[in-house]
Design an enzyme around this catalytic site. Structure first.
Site, PDB file in Angstrom:
ATOM      1  N   THR A 380      66.214 -40.625  88.936  1.00 12.21           N
ATOM      2  CA  THR A 380      66.102 -41.076  90.306  1.00 12.21           C
ATOM      3  C   THR A 380      67.485 -41.437  90.801  1.00 12.21           C
ATOM      4  O   THR A 380      68.226 -42.132  90.109  1.00 12.21           O
ATOM      5  CB  THR A 380      65.173 -42.299  90.379  1.00 12.21           C
ATOM      6  OG1 THR A 380      63.928 -41.949  89.808  1.00 12.21           O
ATOM      7  CG2 THR A 380      64.946 -42.729  91.814  1.00 12.21           C
ATOM      8  N   ASP A 500      81.324 -38.438  95.992  1.00 11.26           N
ATOM      9  CA  ASP A 500      80.588 -39.222  94.990  1.00 11.26           C
ATOM     10  C   ASP A 500      80.747 -38.623  93.598  1.00 11.26           C
ATOM     11  O   ASP A 500      79.792 -38.472  92.862  1.00 11.26           O
ATOM     12  CB  ASP A 500      79.109 -39.325  95.373  1.00 11.26           C
ATOM     13  CG  ASP A 500      78.365 -40.370  94.550  1.00 11.26           C
ATOM     14  OD1 ASP A 500      79.039 -41.246  93.950  1.00 11.26           O
ATOM     15  OD2 ASP A 500      77.126 -40.322  94.487  1.00 11.26           O
TER      16      ASP A 500
END
Ligand SMILES: *[C@@H]1O[C@H](CO)[C@@H](O)[C@H](O)[C@H]1NC(C)=O
Ligand SMILES: *[C@@H]1O[C@H](CO)[C@@H](O)[C@H](O)[C@H]1NC(C)=O
Ligand SMILES: *[C@@H]1O[C@H](CO)[C@@H](O)[C@H](O)[C@H]1NC(C)=O
Ligand SMILES: *[C@@H]1O[C@H](CO)[C@@H](O)[C@H](O)[C@H]1NC(C)=O
Ligand SMILES: *[C@@H]1O[C@H](CO)[C@@H](O)[C@H](O)[C@H]1NC(C)=O
Ligand SMILES: *[C@@H]1O[C@H](CO)[C@@H](O)[C@H](O)[C@H]1NC(C)=O
Ligand SMILES: *[C@@H]1O[C@H](CO)[C@@H](O)[C@H](O)[C@H]1NC(C)=O
Ligand SMILES: *[C@@H]1O[C@H](CO)[C@@H](O)[C@H](O)[C@H]1NC(C)=O
Ligand SMILES: *[C@@H]1O[C@H](CO)[C@@H](O)[C@H](O)[C@H]1NC(C)=O
Ligand SMILES: *[C@@H]1O[C@H](CO)[C@@H](O)[C@H](O)[C@H]1NC(C)=O
Ligand SMILES: *[C@@H]1O[C@H](CO)[C@@H](O)[C@H](O)[C@H]1NC(C)=O
Ligand SMILES: *[C@@H]1O[C@H](CO)[C@@H](O)[C@H](O)[C@H]1NC(C)=O
Length: 674
Positions: A380, A500
């Site tokens: 997740t 990121d």
């Protein structure tokens, strides 16, 4: 008829009290209802099943199931009981008609005559019983139509006329019973259509109209019954579609529409029901495909319709019987015919866009993950969950799914679309391949190449896998990452800043020999016309220091993050504090040697590998420069890694971190010349 008695009851209570009480006792004795069980020597208020008020007047008679009444019901002097509130005569073998005099029980709130042998029509005098709250006359043989005067029962909560012989239509006046919570007209011969006024019964919880002769369509007003938990229309002759308005009744637990002539498609909104238990749509004329949904309920039945096409594997627990008697269904589920050609998404096909193809792909995806069952979830992240799934083609893929709430957020939706757009344009051996996608309200999914070893972060955190990731592999992985980022910064048009880069977003192949950069969820096309200034994204611990005050993303931010990841690979853990302490002059870490920070789980590198380590460490430290301008470009890093020339080898135990940090002077000069 006992009209005079009613006049007395309604007149001056003070003067008529004793005489009306006498009449009550008299009528009670004459009823013959208690003859077998009582010798009348005790007060009538103590007789079985009787309750009185303080004045001694009878308020309740409940002798259900205890006494044979036969035709003694018909002879009862109803008019002598002006204070009767409850009358329960269920299962008393009552014969004959309901007498007209019952209308004099003007205070009656509960009338239960169920399970008897009542015949004939309901007397119109019933309309006088305007205080009725519960009326149950089920399981009798009442004929005629439902009187329109039932609209008078404004306080009614429960009306049960089931198992009788009522004919004619449902009176529209029933719509006036706005307090009604249970309406049961089942097992009669009621005909005509379901009146639209039914939609006025906003407090209805249970509606049973099953086993009648109803025709016409389900009225759209049914959607107003938002508290509905049961809707049973089984065994009628209702035609037309199942109205989408019914989707508003999302609390429905039992939906039974079987044995009708309903046509159109199986409603897809059943998946939005809050907590369904049973849905039976069998024996209708429904066409089209079996919808993909979240169907989770105990019973489900689509048998004997005209459905065709593929039955998704998620229905496998319901078995073949619930689909039996359809036109042309196929499935991988046991008992079905095999589908002619499985729908595939092959890795070689270009990314799939919105077409007809979406619904088929949606099917495949939902089927493969059993509708995103948690068992298939492998991770997740900030933008959704990742699932592992085997497509009908046999190919194993990673599905990145945005959950609905996030998908509805326009900023997230935008970033998702950005990701898709960018990824479809990227082809690089060190960037995770996007096989296809499904951008649809109900299905926001990216289909990626599956990397069975998962993320670099996970491998480094597992002592066994970390050892398997030896020095040579680690050096190669650092180079792979550099090539991927360089490609994004320099070979794409417009250029792409990842924003990121972290060990979570680097995936490894099965042999841990190749790295793939993934997760472009927050990357953004650097349109020279658009502002680069946005909210800070990225992962804590990898974010370039200047972002704290500039809030502007540049390629140099990625360069810094790359430096962190490279160091993390050499150290086996995130460098953490080391990054900040190195900058302070008093720190003891300045005197630390390179060999001291290397991952101790691996044996010390041999001389050849040590040279590579020194090389990548030098570059990693250059990338970690505080000043963005002093950092090299990824193109330069990538070219250095490709070039054959290597720096002069130094034993790692003589290279201090302080020295590595000072390489930046040499590096900067070198960079600015290119
Ligand atoms: C009638 O009531 C009296 C007094 O309560 C009692 O003694 C008697 O047994 C009763 N007789 C019958 C047949 O129930
Ligand atoms: C019903 O009520 C009306 C007036 O409220 C009265 O005239 C009539 O007699 C009542 N019917 C019965 C059967 O009691
Ligand atoms: C009527 O009485 C029967 C038998 O006691 C009972 O099952 C039924 O629930 C009662 N009806 C209502 C509306 O309470
Ligand atoms: C519905 O019930 C409430 C209380 O249970 C009552 O106050 C109200 O008058 C009833 N509605 C109608 C239309 O009688
Ligand atoms: C008739 O319906 C009412 C209301 O739903 C219910 O409470 C009652 O038990 C039913 N009567 C019988 C005999 O089942
Ligand atoms: C309505 O009647 C049917 C058939 O008699 C029965 O199965 C059902 O339980 C009843 N529902 C209610 C709420 O009384
Ligand atoms: C309903 O049934 C009644 C009596 O059986 C009949 O007279 C009437 O025509 C029917 N109505 C419809 C719409 O079928
Ligand atoms: C449903 O049936 C009606 C006739 O009963 C017909 O007019 C209509 O076109 C049908 N709809 C579908 C989707 O088959
Ligand atoms: C069911 O639908 C099909 C196709 O629309 C039609 O040919 C058939 O007559 C319908 N059957 C019934 C019983 O309405
Ligand atoms: C589905 O409905 C059909 C026809 O009514 C029936 O034969 C079958 O047993 C039902 N299946 C289940 C699981 O209820
Ligand atoms: C940027 O703006 C210039 C001038 O307004 C325009 O010609 C150019 O197409 C724009 N570029 C993009 C990528 O929108
Ligand atoms: C955004 O960043 C890119 C790359 O650093 C730069 O080329 C561009 O000029 C910047 N655009 C704006 C509007 O600042």
């Amino acid at each position: 008829m006992n009209v005079p008695n009613i006049v007395i009851a309604a007149g001056s209570v003070a003067t008529s009290k004793s005489s009306s009480l006498k009449q009550e006792v008299q009528a009670l004795m004459e009823s013959g209802w208690w003859s077998g069980s009582s010798n009348f020597t005790t007060s009538h208020c103590d007789w079985p099943g009787i309750k009185c008020n303080f004045g001694g007047s009878i308020t309740e008679i409940d002798i259900a199931g205890n006494i044979y009444l036969g035709d003694k019901f018909r002879k009862f002097k109803f008019s002598s009981f002006p204070n009767l509130v409850r009358l329960s005569l269920s299962n008393n073998q009552i014969l004959g008609c309901i007498p007209f005099e019952i209308g004099s029980l003007s205070k009656l709130t509960h009338l239960n005559l169920s399970h008897n042998y009542l015949t004939g029509q309901l007397p119109l005098s019933l309309a006088n019983l305007t205080k009725l709250v519960k009326f149950d006359i089920s399981f009798n043989g009442i004929t005629g139509s439902i009187p329109k005067e039932f609209g008078n029962f404004k306080n009614l909560l429960e009306l049960n006329l089931s198992h009788n012989k009522f004919t004619g239509p449902i009176p529209s006046t029933l719509g006036l019973l706005t307090n009604l919570s249970n309406l049961n007209l089942s097992f009669n011969e009621i005909n005509g259509s379901i009146v639209s006024e039914i939609g006025l019964l906003k407090n209805l919880l249970n509606l049973y109209l099953n086993n009648n002769n109803l025709v016409g369509q389900i009225p759209l007003t049914i959607g107003h019954l938002t508290k509905l938990e049961t809707l049973n229309l089984n065994w009628n002759m209702i035609s037309g579609p199942i109205p989408t308005e019914l989707a508003s009744c999302f609390l429905i637990k039992f939906l039974s529409l079987s044995h009708n002539y309903l046509n159109g498609s199986v409603p897809s909104w059943v998946k939005d029901l809050y907590a369904p238990i049973k849905i039976d749509l069998s024996y209708n004329n429904l066409t089209g495909n079996v919808p993909i949904s979240l169907i989770r309920m105990r019973e489900f039945n689509l048998s004997y319709n005209s459905l065709e096409g593929r039955v998704p594997i998620i229905f496998k627990n319901y078995g073949f019987e619930v689909f039996i008697g359809n036109k042309d269904l196929c499935s991988d589920i046991k008992g079905f015919a095999q589908c002619p050609s499985p729908s595939l998404i092959s890795p070689s096909t270009p990314p799939l866009a919105l077409e007809n193809i979406v619904s088929r792909m949606e099917d495949d995806i939902i089927e493969a993950t059993e509708d995103f069952d948690i068992r298939y979830c492998i991770g997740t992240g900030g933008y959704g969950s990742v699932y592992k799934a085997q497509l009908p083609s046999g190919k194993v893929v990673a599905l990145k799914k945005l959950n609905h709430l996030e998908a509805e957020d326009p900023t997230v939706d935008k970033s998702f679309r950005n990701e898709v757009k960018m990824m479809t344009e990227i082809r690089h051996r060190n960037i995770v391949k996007l096989h296809g996608y499904c951008l649809h309200k109900r299905c926001m999914v990216l289909i990626y190449e599956y990397m069975e070893r998962g993320s670099l972060f996970c491998v480094l955190n597992n002592d066994v896998e970390a050892v398997e990731l030896d020095w040579t592999k680690r050096v190669n992985i650092i180079k792979d990452i550099a090539h991927a980022i360089s490609y994004m910064h320099h070979d794409c048009n417009p250029i792409i800043v990842h924003r990121d880069i972290s060990s979570n977003n680097i995936l490894l192949n099965s042999k841990l020999e190749q790295a793939f950069v993934s997760d472009f969820g927050i990357a953004r096309l650097l349109d020279p016309n658009s502002s680069n200034q946005t909210l800070v994204a990225g992962t804590y611990g990898y974010i370039a220091p200047e972002l704290a005050y500039t809030m502007v993303f540049t390629e140099k931010c990625d360069v810094y993050s790359f430096g962190v990841v490279a160091l993390e690979i050499l150290m086996g853990i995130h460098p953490g504090e080391l990054l900040t302490t190195l900058s302070s002059s008093s720190s003891s870490s300045r005197n630390m040697m390179l060999n001291e920070i290397l991952d101790q789980r691996l044996p010390p590198p041999n001389r050849i590998v040590a040279r590579d380590i020194f090389f990548v460490a030098t570059i990693a430290f250059a990338c970690l420069c505080t000043k963005p301008k002093s950092r090299p470009t990824m193109n330069w890093v990538s070219q250095e890694f490709l070039s054959r020339k290597k720096p002069i080898a130094k034993p790692l135990h003589v290279v201090s971190l302080w020295q590595l940090k000072n390489q930046e002077n040499y590096m900067v000069g070198d960079i600015e010349t290119q």
